[in-house]
Design a protein around this motif. Structure first.
Motif, PDB file in Angstrom:
ATOM      1  N   PHE A 288      52.073  50.453  39.792  1.00  0.00           N
ATOM      2  CA  PHE A 288      51.473  51.290  38.756  1.00  0.00           C
ATOM      3  C   PHE A 288      50.028  50.895  38.509  1.00  0.00           C
ATOM      4  CE2 PHE A 288      54.885  53.656  36.225  1.00  0.00           C
ATOM      5  CZ  PHE A 288      55.687  53.800  37.349  1.00  0.00           C
ATOM      6  N   PRO A 289      49.120  51.877  38.477  1.00  0.00           N
ATOM      7  CA  PRO A 289      47.719  51.564  38.166  1.00  0.00           C
ATOM      8  C   PRO A 289      47.573  51.158  36.702  1.00  0.00           C
ATOM      9  CG  PRO A 289      48.045  53.942  38.272  1.00  0.00           C
ATOM     10  CD  PRO A 289      49.334  53.317  38.705  1.00  0.00           C
ATOM     11  N   VAL A 290      46.537  50.416  36.420  1.00  0.00           N
ATOM     12  CA  VAL A 290      46.323  49.945  35.046  1.00  0.00           C
ATOM     13  C   VAL A 290      45.510  50.971  34.261  1.00  0.00           C
ATOM     14  CG1 VAL A 290      46.442  47.516  35.662  1.00  0.00           C
ATOM     15  CG2 VAL A 290      44.233  48.660  35.698  1.00  0.00           C
ATOM     16  N   ARG A 291      45.681  50.926  32.948  1.00  0.00           N
ATOM     17  CA  ARG A 291      44.886  51.763  32.059  1.00  0.00           C
ATOM     18  C   ARG A 291      44.189  50.859  31.057  1.00  0.00           C
ATOM     19  NH1 ARG A 291      47.019  55.044  28.570  1.00  0.00           N
ATOM     20  NH2 ARG A 291      49.065  54.035  28.526  1.00  0.00           N
ATOM     21  N   HIS A 292      42.895  51.079  30.859  1.00  0.00           N
ATOM     22  CA  HIS A 292      42.145  50.296  29.885  1.00  0.00           C
ATOM     23  C   HIS A 292      42.156  51.046  28.554  1.00  0.00           C
ATOM     24  CE1 HIS A 292      40.652  47.463  32.900  1.00  0.00           C
ATOM     25  NE2 HIS A 292      40.509  48.516  33.692  1.00  0.00           N
ATOM     26  N   GLN A 293      42.976  50.560  27.630  1.00  0.00           N
ATOM     27  CA  GLN A 293      43.110  51.228  26.334  1.00  0.00           C
ATOM     28  C   GLN A 293      41.968  50.889  25.392  1.00  0.00           C
ATOM     29  OE1 GLN A 293      47.098  49.836  25.359  1.00  0.00           O
ATOM     30  NE2 GLN A 293      47.943  51.833  25.920  1.00  0.00           N
ATOM     31  N   HIS A 294      41.251  49.815  25.701  1.00  0.00           N
ATOM     32  CA  HIS A 294      40.157  49.361  24.832  1.00  0.00           C
ATOM     33  C   HIS A 294      38.891  49.206  25.668  1.00  0.00           C
ATOM     34  CE1 HIS A 294      43.160  48.653  21.744  1.00  0.00           C
ATOM     35  NE2 HIS A 294      43.864  47.981  22.627  1.00  0.00           N
ATOM     36  N   PRO A 295      37.731  49.212  25.034  1.00  0.00           N
ATOM     37  CA  PRO A 295      36.476  49.018  25.776  1.00  0.00           C
ATOM     38  C   PRO A 295      36.473  47.672  26.495  1.00  0.00           C
ATOM     39  CG  PRO A 295      36.040  49.772  23.533  1.00  0.00           C
ATOM     40  CD  PRO A 295      37.497  49.444  23.596  1.00  0.00           C
ATOM     41  N   ILE A 296      35.851  47.630  27.659  1.00  0.00           N
ATOM     42  CA  ILE A 296      35.782  46.362  28.400  1.00  0.00           C
ATOM     43  C   ILE A 296      34.485  45.614  28.105  1.00  0.00           C
ATOM     44  CG2 ILE A 296      37.237  47.284  30.239  1.00  0.00           C
ATOM     45  CD1 ILE A 296      34.645  47.404  31.988  1.00  0.00           C
ATOM     46  N   HIS A 297      33.508  46.297  27.521  1.00  0.00           N
ATOM     47  CA  HIS A 297      32.264  45.631  27.121  1.00  0.00           C
ATOM     48  C   HIS A 297      32.488  45.036  25.740  1.00  0.00           C
ATOM     49  CE1 HIS A 297      28.006  45.493  25.571  1.00  0.00           C
ATOM     50  NE2 HIS A 297      27.945  44.802  26.687  1.00  0.00           N
ATOM     51  N   LEU A 298      32.489  43.699  25.659  1.00  0.00           N
ATOM     52  CA  LEU A 298      32.969  43.020  24.453  1.00  0.00           C
ATOM     53  C   LEU A 298      31.897  42.209  23.727  1.00  0.00           C
ATOM     54  CD1 LEU A 298      36.431  41.721  25.755  1.00  0.00           C
ATOM     55  CD2 LEU A 298      35.945  43.814  24.480  1.00  0.00           C
ATOM     56  N   THR A 299      30.636  42.435  24.031  1.00  0.00           N
ATOM     57  CA  THR A 299      29.586  41.617  23.395  1.00  0.00           C
ATOM     58  C   THR A 299      29.625  41.768  21.878  1.00  0.00           C
ATOM     59  OG1 THR A 299      28.230  42.012  25.368  1.00  0.00           O
ATOM     60  CG2 THR A 299      27.146  41.025  23.463  1.00  0.00           C
ATOM     61  N   ASP A 300      29.610  42.994  21.377  1.00  0.00           N
ATOM     62  CA  ASP A 300      29.654  43.217  19.919  1.00  0.00           C
ATOM     63  C   ASP A 300      30.961  42.721  19.336  1.00  0.00           C
ATOM     64  OD1 ASP A 300      27.140  44.334  20.049  1.00  0.00           O
ATOM     65  OD2 ASP A 300      27.866  46.413  20.077  1.00  0.00           O
ATOM     66  N   TRP A 301      32.055  42.970  20.063  1.00  0.00           N
ATOM     67  CA  TRP A 301      33.383  42.500  19.628  1.00  0.00           C
ATOM     68  C   TRP A 301      33.376  40.983  19.461  1.00  0.00           C
ATOM     69  CZ3 TRP A 301      36.794  39.034  21.689  1.00  0.00           C
ATOM     70  CH2 TRP A 301      38.118  39.071  21.246  1.00  0.00           C
ATOM     71  N   TYR A 302      32.754  40.301  20.415  1.00  0.00           N
ATOM     72  CA  TYR A 302      32.732  38.838  20.386  1.00  0.00           C
ATOM     73  C   TYR A 302      32.025  38.326  19.129  1.00  0.00           C
ATOM     74  CZ  TYR A 302      32.032  34.015  21.843  1.00  0.00           C
ATOM     75  OH  TYR A 302      32.042  32.645  21.900  1.00  0.00           O
ATOM     76  N   PHE A 303      30.885  38.914  18.811  1.00  0.00           N
ATOM     77  CA  PHE A 303      30.158  38.482  17.612  1.00  0.00           C
ATOM     78  C   PHE A 303      30.951  38.798  16.343  1.00  0.00           C
ATOM     79  CE2 PHE A 303      26.409  38.586  20.491  1.00  0.00           C
ATOM     80  CZ  PHE A 303      25.936  37.315  20.231  1.00  0.00           C
ATOM     81  N   ALA A 304      31.635  39.953  16.336  1.00  0.00           N
ATOM     82  CA  ALA A 304      32.456  40.318  15.163  1.00  0.00           C
ATOM     83  C   ALA A 304      33.587  39.330  14.969  1.00  0.00           C
ATOM     84  CB  ALA A 304      32.999  41.743  15.329  1.00  0.00           C
TER      85      ALA A 304
END
Length: 325
Positions: A288-304
């Protein structure tokens, strides 16, 4: 070992020696995976292993950093470190002989996978190496290695009664899991961070799905050169400053280096249990192929998330002051 030729016995001893030498701690394992990938770039899993291993080291060093010692009791932090370390060690102990057997096979241009049973690897992954030699399907091998290594740690770590009670059922683990504080990050030298959150860590299928998602992110044609540049340029120390030094917003070192914080752990050899003889390989894992349910760019997420941790620490300090008033 008597049924092997003298040449095969020599190869086995060399593989054992090299595996033991490089399975000392998280720093040596991370470097070994990267060195292997540079010598054998067709085995793309080894680069994934190196980058995920970096994250293991960062998670370990968080436990000795400026925040978690104020939020988590010393006994719990020690248990968390031992859990990370045990899983890290077990995976390397299982997979590195496989990688070296393949490397020897390419040198003599003849498959040597009949040596794999000596290293107590699953019958599932033995067949997958033989298949790779014939078909050269890199994606299939990468997925197979993800499946194998997550199954390898399922019984001795995830289902182990001590780890299950003291770690995976602990309040702090549930708290981290829910808030996604534990996240696999792929940094760049440009100060950007990509990756995916680890939620539902106890679920074998979710960990396998995570591994597949991470592989897709890491080897994205546009992003891979930036991740490889980071890995080449940045020695792994275990401190999150390894990548925070590249942020456009300057940060201070909040986590120490691993070898200054933790001792080398002597692991006992676990009793071999071929997981593939008692656990079926789900077609979902393989096909089964994967699905990205969330953004993969996490720079802002990391600071939050970093700000949330700082807020938690502030609340904890306020509560302690009020307790003593």
């Amino acid at each position: 070992m008597n049924h092997f030729t003298i040449q095969e016995q020599t190869i086995i001893r060399q593989i054992q020696s090299e595996t033991d030498k490089k399975n000392i701690d998280n720093i040596s394992r991370t470097a070994a995976y990267l060195t292997y990938f540079k010598k054998n770039p067709d085995i793309i899993w080894s680069f994934l292993a190196s980058m995920v291993s970096r994250n293991g080291g960062w998670n370990m060093c968080d436990l000795a950093g400026s925040i978690f010692p104020h939020l988590i009791a010393a006994k719990t932090r020690k248990q968390l470190f031992l859990t990370y370390e045990r899983a890290n060690w077990l995976i390397f102990h299982d997979v590195y002989p496989q990688l070296l057997v393949y490397q020897y096979s390419t040198k003599i241009n003849r498959p040597m996978f009949h040596l794999l049973p000596y290293f107590n690897v699953s019958s599932f992954i033995q067949k997958e190496w033989q298949r790779y030699w014939k078909e050269n399907d890199k994606d299939r091998l990468t997925t197979a290695l993800i499946i194998n290594e997550q199954n390898v740690i399922q019984t001795p770590v995830i289902d182990h009664p001590v780890y299950r009670k003291k770690v995976f059922r602990s309040l702090i683990f549930s708290f981290q899991d829910w808030l996604h504080f534990s996240c696999v990050l792929f940094p760049t030298c440009g100060g950007e961070v990509y990756g995916a959150s680890v939620n539902g860590f106890k679920s074998l299928s979710k960990r396998i799905n995570l591994g597949k998602r991470l592989a897709e992110i890491l080897f994205h044609p546009r992003l891979f050169p930036y991740f490889f540049e980071f890995a080449e340029k940045t020695p792994h120390t275990g401190s999150r400053y390894d990548y925070e030094q590249y942020f456009k917003i300057k940060t201070v070192r909040n986590t120490p280096m691993l070898r200054m914080s933790f001792p080398v752990i002597a692991h006992h050899q676990h009793v071999f249990d071929d997981w593939s003889l008692r656990r079926k390989v789900s077609p979902v894992w393989l096909y089964f192929p994967v699905r990205h349910q969330h953004p993969i760019h996490l720079t802002d997420w990391y600071f939050a998330k970093s700000n949330q941790l700082q807020l938690l620490l502030s609340i904890q300090k306020v509560l302690q002051i009020k307790k003593w008033e």
